[in-house]
Motif scaffolding. Structure first.
Motif, short mmCIF file in Angstrom:
data_model
loop_
_atom_site.label_atom_id
_atom_site.label_comp_id
_atom_site.label_asym_id
_atom_site.label_seq_id
_atom_site.Cartn_x
_atom_site.Cartn_y
_atom_site.Cartn_z
N CYS A 1 27.85 30.90 -149.13
CA CYS A 1 28.87 31.14 -148.11
C CYS A 1 29.10 32.63 -147.83
O CYS A 1 28.53 33.50 -148.48
CB CYS A 1 30.19 30.48 -148.50
SG CYS A 1 30.92 31.12 -150.01
N ARG A 2 29.91 32.87 -146.85
CA ARG A 2 30.34 34.21 -146.48
C ARG A 2 31.87 34.22 -146.47
O ARG A 2 32.50 33.27 -146.02
CB ARG A 2 29.84 34.57 -145.09
CG ARG A 2 30.48 35.83 -144.48
CD ARG A 2 30.19 35.96 -143.00
NE ARG A 2 30.71 37.20 -142.43
CZ ARG A 2 31.77 37.26 -141.62
NH1 ARG A 2 32.42 36.15 -141.28
NH2 ARG A 2 32.17 38.42 -141.15
N PHE A 3 32.45 35.30 -146.97
CA PHE A 3 33.89 35.49 -146.89
C PHE A 3 34.20 36.62 -145.91
O PHE A 3 33.47 37.61 -145.84
CB PHE A 3 34.48 35.84 -148.26
CG PHE A 3 34.53 34.67 -149.21
CD1 PHE A 3 35.58 33.77 -149.16
CD2 PHE A 3 33.52 34.47 -150.14
CE1 PHE A 3 35.63 32.69 -150.02
CE2 PHE A 3 33.55 33.40 -151.00
CZ PHE A 3 34.61 32.51 -150.95
N ASN A 4 35.27 36.44 -145.19
CA ASN A 4 35.75 37.47 -144.28
C ASN A 4 37.22 37.73 -144.57
O ASN A 4 38.02 36.79 -144.66
CB ASN A 4 35.56 37.04 -142.83
CG ASN A 4 36.18 38.01 -141.85
OD1 ASN A 4 37.12 37.68 -141.16
ND2 ASN A 4 35.67 39.23 -141.80
N LEU A 5 37.58 38.99 -144.73
CA LEU A 5 38.97 39.40 -144.90
C LEU A 5 39.41 40.10 -143.63
O LEU A 5 38.80 41.10 -143.24
CB LEU A 5 39.11 40.36 -146.08
CG LEU A 5 38.54 39.91 -147.43
CD1 LEU A 5 38.64 41.04 -148.45
CD2 LEU A 5 39.27 38.68 -147.93
N THR A 6 40.42 39.58 -142.96
CA THR A 6 40.92 40.20 -141.74
C THR A 6 42.33 40.72 -142.00
O THR A 6 43.25 39.93 -142.24
CB THR A 6 40.93 39.21 -140.56
OG1 THR A 6 39.62 38.68 -140.38
CG2 THR A 6 41.34 39.92 -139.28
N ILE B 1 42.04 35.15 -145.00
CA ILE B 1 40.77 34.99 -145.71
C ILE B 1 40.05 33.78 -145.12
O ILE B 1 40.60 32.67 -145.13
CB ILE B 1 41.00 34.79 -147.22
CG1 ILE B 1 41.75 35.98 -147.81
CG2 ILE B 1 39.66 34.58 -147.94
CD1 ILE B 1 42.18 35.78 -149.26
N ASN B 2 38.85 33.99 -144.62
CA ASN B 2 38.02 32.92 -144.09
C ASN B 2 36.81 32.72 -144.98
O ASN B 2 36.18 33.70 -145.39
CB ASN B 2 37.51 33.23 -142.68
CG ASN B 2 38.61 33.19 -141.64
OD1 ASN B 2 39.61 32.52 -141.82
ND2 ASN B 2 38.42 33.89 -140.55
N ARG B 3 36.47 31.46 -145.25
CA ARG B 3 35.23 31.14 -145.96
C ARG B 3 34.33 30.37 -145.01
O ARG B 3 34.67 29.27 -144.56
CB ARG B 3 35.50 30.31 -147.21
CG ARG B 3 34.20 30.03 -148.02
CD ARG B 3 34.47 29.06 -149.15
NE ARG B 3 34.83 27.74 -148.65
CZ ARG B 3 35.56 26.85 -149.34
NH1 ARG B 3 36.00 27.15 -150.54
NH2 ARG B 3 35.84 25.68 -148.80
#
Length: 224
Positions: free
Chosen positions: A213-218, A129-131
């Motif tokens: 912000c933006r969240f990215n789930l990889t 999880i990236n914020r």
């Protein structure tokens, strides 16, 4: 008197989105536009629940650099970086406890997106999880710490839009940019599995769900 600019904006909101729902970046790399939108609020709530157990934190590269996006993990393994190197660990280095389990919704969205993109049988065991906040970026890199490259990568975007960089199998290939918006999912595997990729710095803004912000789930499958 009606404001012409306001009327034009209202009319544009009524027009159907005729952009393609599926975009091929290269053979094996697919953008599924808006795929995660129906689950966006529940995904965001699940992120908050994971972060309550394993807080988002700033990580450092082996060379001493600082990653600009805050990170945490869920699943049986979590990706970390520090002076000891890039690697997956079964425990959170901060708490020395196992990473939070992968939420059922996370697994469902990732598996369904992979299937839609043509990769059946994907069952991730790790989610990074990236914020991203204004100015946060991710340099061009390959996802190659997983050891098993037969499984695809599934990347879910939530919140503010960002420009995704898609390169080739070597750094010498100049990447091109594609705007990822709230709910978009990128899946890459097969011949595209080891392509270089990254994101440009996030522009400042406000999103109704995620704020500034933006969240990215990889999602990845990491070989044991």
């Amino acid at each position: 008197m009606t404001d012409p600019a306001s009327s034009a904006t209202q009319m544009s909101l009524l027009l159907p989105d005729t952009r393609p729902s599926r975009v091929t970046l290269s053979p094996g790399a697919i953008v599924l536009r808006g795929f995660a939108l129906p689950d966006a609020e529940a995904l965001h709530a699940a992120i908050r629940a994971v972060a309550a157990q394993a807080p988002l934190r700033t990580m450092h590269t082996p060379g001493g650099g600082t990653l600009s996006a805050a990170m945490t993990n869920c699943g049986t393994l979590g990706w970390v970086t520090d002076k000891a190197g890039y690697r997956y660990t079964p425990q959170d280095p901060l708490s020395h406890r196992p990473w939070p389990p992968l939420p059922a919704l996370f697994a469902q969205v990732a598996t369904s997106a992979a299937q839609t993109a043509g990769f059946s049988g994907f069952h991730p065991n790790a989610c990074l999880i990236n914020r991203y906040e204004a100015g946060s970026r991710m340099g061009l890199h390959q996802d190659k710490d997983e050891k098993d490259f037969t499984q695809p990568i599934v990347s879910v975007s939530l919140g503010l839009p960002i420009h995704f960089l898609w390169g080739g199998l070597t750094r010498s290939v100049s990447p091109f940019s594609f705007l990822l918006e709230h709910g978009d999912v990128v899946v890459w595997g097969g011949k595209a599995r080891l392509h270089y990729h990254g994101v440009k710095p996030l522009a400042a803004g406000q999103h109704p769900l995620t704020g500034s912000c933006r969240f990215n789930l990889t999602f990845r499958f990491v070989a044991p």
